[in-house]
Design a protein around this motif. Structure first.
Motif, PDB file in Angstrom:
ATOM      1  N   ALA A 114       0.841  -1.204   0.000  1.00 50.80           N
ATOM      2  CA  ALA A 114       0.000   0.000   0.000  1.00 50.80           C
ATOM      3  C   ALA A 114       0.872   1.248   0.000  1.00 50.80           C
ATOM      4  N   ASN A 115       2.027   1.171   0.626  1.00 49.36           N
ATOM      5  CA  ASN A 115       2.904   2.343   0.662  1.00 49.36           C
ATOM      6  C   ASN A 115       3.492   2.667  -0.704  1.00 49.36           C
ATOM      7  N   HIS A 116       3.553   1.677  -1.589  1.00 45.42           N
ATOM      8  CA  HIS A 116       4.037   1.970  -2.939  1.00 45.42           C
ATOM      9  C   HIS A 116       3.144   3.005  -3.609  1.00 45.42           C
ATOM     10  N   VAL A 117       1.840   2.781  -3.587  1.00 45.37           N
ATOM     11  CA  VAL A 117       0.950   3.722  -4.256  1.00 45.37           C
ATOM     12  C   VAL A 117       0.928   5.059  -3.526  1.00 45.37           C
ATOM     13  N   LYS A 118       1.092   5.039  -2.204  1.00 41.04           N
ATOM     14  CA  LYS A 118       1.139   6.293  -1.452  1.00 41.04           C
ATOM     15  C   LYS A 118       2.378   7.098  -1.817  1.00 41.04           C
ATOM     16  N   ARG A 119       3.513   6.408  -1.946  1.00 43.26           N
ATOM     17  CA  ARG A 119       4.742   7.118  -2.311  1.00 43.26           C
ATOM     18  C   ARG A 119       4.654   7.680  -3.721  1.00 43.26           C
ATOM     19  N   VAL A 120       4.156   6.869  -4.656  1.00 47.21           N
ATOM     20  CA  VAL A 120       4.021   7.350  -6.035  1.00 47.21           C
ATOM     21  C   VAL A 120       3.110   8.567  -6.083  1.00 47.21           C
ATOM     22  N   ALA A 121       2.044   8.558  -5.279  1.00 49.14           N
ATOM     23  CA  ALA A 121       1.133   9.705  -5.232  1.00 49.14           C
ATOM     24  C   ALA A 121       1.850  10.954  -4.741  1.00 49.14           C
ATOM     25  N   GLU A 122       2.625  10.811  -3.672  1.00 53.66           N
ATOM     26  CA  GLU A 122       3.323  11.972  -3.109  1.00 53.66           C
ATOM     27  C   GLU A 122       4.449  12.452  -4.024  1.00 53.66           C
ATOM     28  N   TYR A 123       5.181  11.514  -4.645  1.00 54.58           N
ATOM     29  CA  TYR A 123       6.212  11.911  -5.603  1.00 54.58           C
ATOM     30  C   TYR A 123       5.585  12.698  -6.757  1.00 54.58           C
ATOM     31  N   SER A 124       4.460  12.192  -7.253  1.00 51.69           N
ATOM     32  CA  SER A 124       3.793  12.830  -8.386  1.00 51.69           C
ATOM     33  C   SER A 124       3.370  14.247  -8.042  1.00 51.69           C
ATOM     34  N   TYR A 125       2.896  14.432  -6.818  1.00 54.47           N
ATOM     35  CA  TYR A 125       2.454  15.758  -6.374  1.00 54.47           C
ATOM     36  C   TYR A 125       3.627  16.739  -6.360  1.00 54.47           C
ATOM     37  N   VAL A 126       4.739  16.313  -5.798  1.00 51.51           N
ATOM     38  CA  VAL A 126       5.929  17.176  -5.731  1.00 51.51           C
ATOM     39  C   VAL A 126       6.427  17.520  -7.135  1.00 51.51           C
ATOM     40  N   LEU A 127       6.493  16.528  -8.007  1.00 47.81           N
ATOM     41  CA  LEU A 127       6.963  16.757  -9.378  1.00 47.81           C
ATOM     42  C   LEU A 127       6.017  17.682 -10.135  1.00 47.81           C
ATOM     43  N   ALA A 128       4.710  17.509  -9.939  1.00 48.31           N
ATOM     44  CA  ALA A 128       3.732  18.348 -10.630  1.00 48.31           C
ATOM     45  C   ALA A 128       3.892  19.815 -10.235  1.00 48.31           C
ATOM     46  N   LEU A 129       4.026  20.060  -8.940  1.00 50.38           N
ATOM     47  CA  LEU A 129       4.218  21.437  -8.487  1.00 50.38           C
ATOM     48  C   LEU A 129       5.541  21.999  -8.998  1.00 50.38           C
ATOM     49  N   GLY A 130       6.569  21.165  -8.997  1.00 47.45           N
ATOM     50  CA  GLY A 130       7.870  21.610  -9.491  1.00 47.45           C
ATOM     51  C   GLY A 130       7.855  21.963 -10.958  1.00 47.45           C
ATOM     52  N   LEU A 131       6.967  21.330 -11.720  1.00 53.56           N
ATOM     53  CA  LEU A 131       6.827  21.629 -13.149  1.00 53.56           C
ATOM     54  C   LEU A 131       5.977  22.859 -13.406  1.00 53.56           C
ATOM     55  N   GLY A 132       5.361  23.393 -12.341  1.00 57.86           N
ATOM     56  CA  GLY A 132       4.541  24.582 -12.499  1.00 57.86           C
ATOM     57  C   GLY A 132       3.067  24.320 -12.700  1.00 57.86           C
ATOM     58  N   LEU A 133       2.628  23.062 -12.518  1.00 56.67           N
ATOM     59  CA  LEU A 133       1.201  22.786 -12.594  1.00 56.67           C
ATOM     60  C   LEU A 133       0.489  23.482 -11.439  1.00 56.67           C
ATOM     61  N   SER A 134      -0.779  23.784 -11.631  1.00 58.72           N
ATOM     62  CA  SER A 134      -1.553  24.417 -10.565  1.00 58.72           C
ATOM     63  C   SER A 134      -1.690  23.456  -9.396  1.00 58.72           C
ATOM     64  N   ARG A 135      -1.948  24.010  -8.221  1.00 58.74           N
ATOM     65  CA  ARG A 135      -2.138  23.157  -7.046  1.00 58.74           C
ATOM     66  C   ARG A 135      -3.330  22.219  -7.247  1.00 58.74           C
ATOM     67  N   HIS A 136      -4.354  22.705  -7.944  1.00 56.48           N
ATOM     68  CA  HIS A 136      -5.519  21.860  -8.216  1.00 56.48           C
ATOM     69  C   HIS A 136      -5.120  20.648  -9.059  1.00 56.48           C
ATOM     70  N   ASP A 137      -4.386  20.895 -10.155  1.00 58.29           N
ATOM     71  CA  ASP A 137      -3.982  19.790 -11.019  1.00 58.29           C
ATOM     72  C   ASP A 137      -3.027  18.836 -10.298  1.00 58.29           C
ATOM     73  N   ALA A 138      -2.158  19.396  -9.476  1.00 61.45           N
ATOM     74  CA  ALA A 138      -1.245  18.545  -8.704  1.00 61.45           C
ATOM     75  C   ALA A 138      -2.023  17.673  -7.727  1.00 61.45           C
ATOM     76  N   GLU A 139      -3.071  18.225  -7.127  1.00 60.45           N
ATOM     77  CA  GLU A 139      -3.915  17.446  -6.212  1.00 60.45           C
ATOM     78  C   GLU A 139      -4.657  16.343  -6.964  1.00 60.45           C
ATOM     79  N   VAL A 140      -5.139  16.669  -8.150  1.00 58.30           N
ATOM     80  CA  VAL A 140      -5.822  15.661  -8.963  1.00 58.30           C
ATOM     81  C   VAL A 140      -4.872  14.505  -9.259  1.00 58.30           C
ATOM     82  N   LEU A 141      -3.661  14.826  -9.675  1.00 57.22           N
ATOM     83  CA  LEU A 141      -2.689  13.774  -9.994  1.00 57.22           C
ATOM     84  C   LEU A 141      -2.350  12.952  -8.754  1.00 57.22           C
ATOM     85  N   ARG A 142      -2.165  13.615  -7.619  1.00 56.62           N
ATOM     86  CA  ARG A 142      -1.858  12.882  -6.389  1.00 56.62           C
ATOM     87  C   ARG A 142      -2.988  11.912  -6.042  1.00 56.62           C
ATOM     88  N   THR A 143      -4.222  12.336  -6.296  1.00 58.42           N
ATOM     89  CA  THR A 143      -5.377  11.501  -5.980  1.00 58.42           C
ATOM     90  C   THR A 143      -5.481  10.292  -6.900  1.00 58.42           C
TER      91      THR A 143
END
Length: 372
Positions: A196-225
């Motif tokens: 279960a932690n694999h999917v949790k880590r991938v979600a959190e990594y994706s969120y950090v990368l999305a924000l770092g790329l300049g995606l909106s917080r909304h889109d980053a939240e969608v991707l994390r979800t």
């Protein structure tokens, strides 16, 4: 304390129309609650305004939006707000400390002095009370709330209560989708002997990368979800193939690859934002920047940014996490692979952000490490 004057009719109309427009176009519950509190405070010139909601499950009243304080929870039926909700009637008092229904605990904690209070329940479209407005301390020379304030706040409560119900229903749908997505993501990983932690880590990594790329917080939240659903198609892959200990045959590898199409087919067709995004991630997280990936051989920006981000997050976790069947790669080896695959497997921009945000990613990995 700086004294103010009551709003003129023109000013009052301007406030009402301004906030009604903002509330009607807002879909986020927390944001609507903030707008409601601000509208009530401005309309009747109060120092603070609190929006209380009912937690039926816990038999509590709570607020996440109260000017000057953080979340407050009290037992249902207690305090002025509890009495107002229980009676279904507004309450207006000049001096809180002369009224035994007033709970002064929060004043003692914060040092704030509550004097005049006005509390008005608000109802949904079915006429059921779902919460209450509470305004504190009139900021005019009079220093106390008047019947006119009661009328104005009642007007705000009538409109805001009905708008709030719509937003709460929307939020319930979104929360349900998130719960389903997280659960299904974990089911998919369990079948492939992930955690279960694999999917949790991938979600959190994706969120950090999305924000770092300049995606909106909304889109980053969608991707994390939705990122936990990236391998959901594996639920349809036979165990004999999915968990085969040895090398896969070409035919077996094609079966494994089909999980991307299966995942997309499971999720496609929904008009809900989260499920639509999950379908994209499920289908495209194995596509490669140079066109050598699967299932569709997409190239470059033909691959949705969610797919490009998840690809990096998923591979990073696969390499850096220890499993019973493999050791974790040393960080230097992982960094070398990402440099080599920049512009081949992975979007160069995502790789650049990966290196820029690597300390955050490593912190997430350490915090969500798999327990023995």
């Amino acid at each position: 304390m700086l004294l103010k004057t009551d709003l003129t009719s023109e000013q009052l109309l301007a406030v009402i129309f301004d906030y009604m427009a903002k509330i009607s176009s807002e879909s986020k519950l927390d944001r609507v609650l903030v707008l409601m509190a601000n509208m009530g405070r401005e309309m009747i010139v109060a120092d603070r305004c609190t929006v209380w909601l009912i937690d039926e499950a816990k038999q509590e009243l709570y607020t996440t939006v109260a000017h000057g304080v953080k979340e407050i929870r009290i037992p249902a039926g207690t305090g002025l707000v509890g009495h107002a909700i229980a009676a279904g009637e507004p309450i207006i008092i000049e001096d809180a400390y002369d009224d035994p229904r007033h709970n002064s605990d929060n004043d003692k904690k914060t040092g704030y002095v509550t004097k005049s209070i006005i509390t008005i329940p608000f109802r949904n479209n079915d006429g059921q009370i779902i919460g209450a407005y509470q305004a504190i301390n009139k900021m005019t020379e009079a220093g106390k709330f008047a019947p006119k304030d009661m009328e104005l706040l009642s007007l705000a409560a009538s409109y805001a209560g009905k708008s709030l119900e719509s937003v709460m229903l929307h939020q319930e749908i979104v929360d349900t989708q998130r719960e389903i997505i997280a659960t299904m993501g974990e089911i998919g990983e369990i079948r492939s002997k992930e955690t279960a932690n694999h999917v949790k880590r991938v979600a959190e990594y994706s969120y950090v990368l999305a924000l770092g790329l300049g995606l909106s917080r909304h889109d980053a939240e969608v991707l994390r979800t939705v990122s936990p659903m990236h391998d959901i198609g594996k639920v349809a892959i036979p165990d004999s193939v999915l968990n085969k200990p040895g090398k896969l045959t070409d035919e077996e590898y094609e079966i494994i690859k089909s999980h991307t199409k299966i995942g997309h087919q499971l999720l496609r067709g929904s008009r809900r934002e989260l499920l639509s995004a999950a379908a994209i991630v499920a289908e495209q997280h194995h596509e490669k920047w140079d066109g050598g990936g699967y299932p569709n051989g997409l190239k470059g920006e033909e691959i949705h940014i969610f797919g490009r981000i998840t690809a990096v997050a998923d591979v990073f976790d696969a390499l850096s996490a220890e499993r019973v069947y493999k050791a974790a790669w040393p960080l230097e080896k992982i960094e070398k692979l990402f440099r080599e695959e920049r512009g081949r497997h992975f979007d160069p921009a995502v790789v650049d952000v990966f290196f820029a945000e690597l300390p955050k990613l490593l912190q997430i990995r350490d915090e969500l490490t798999d327990k023995e």
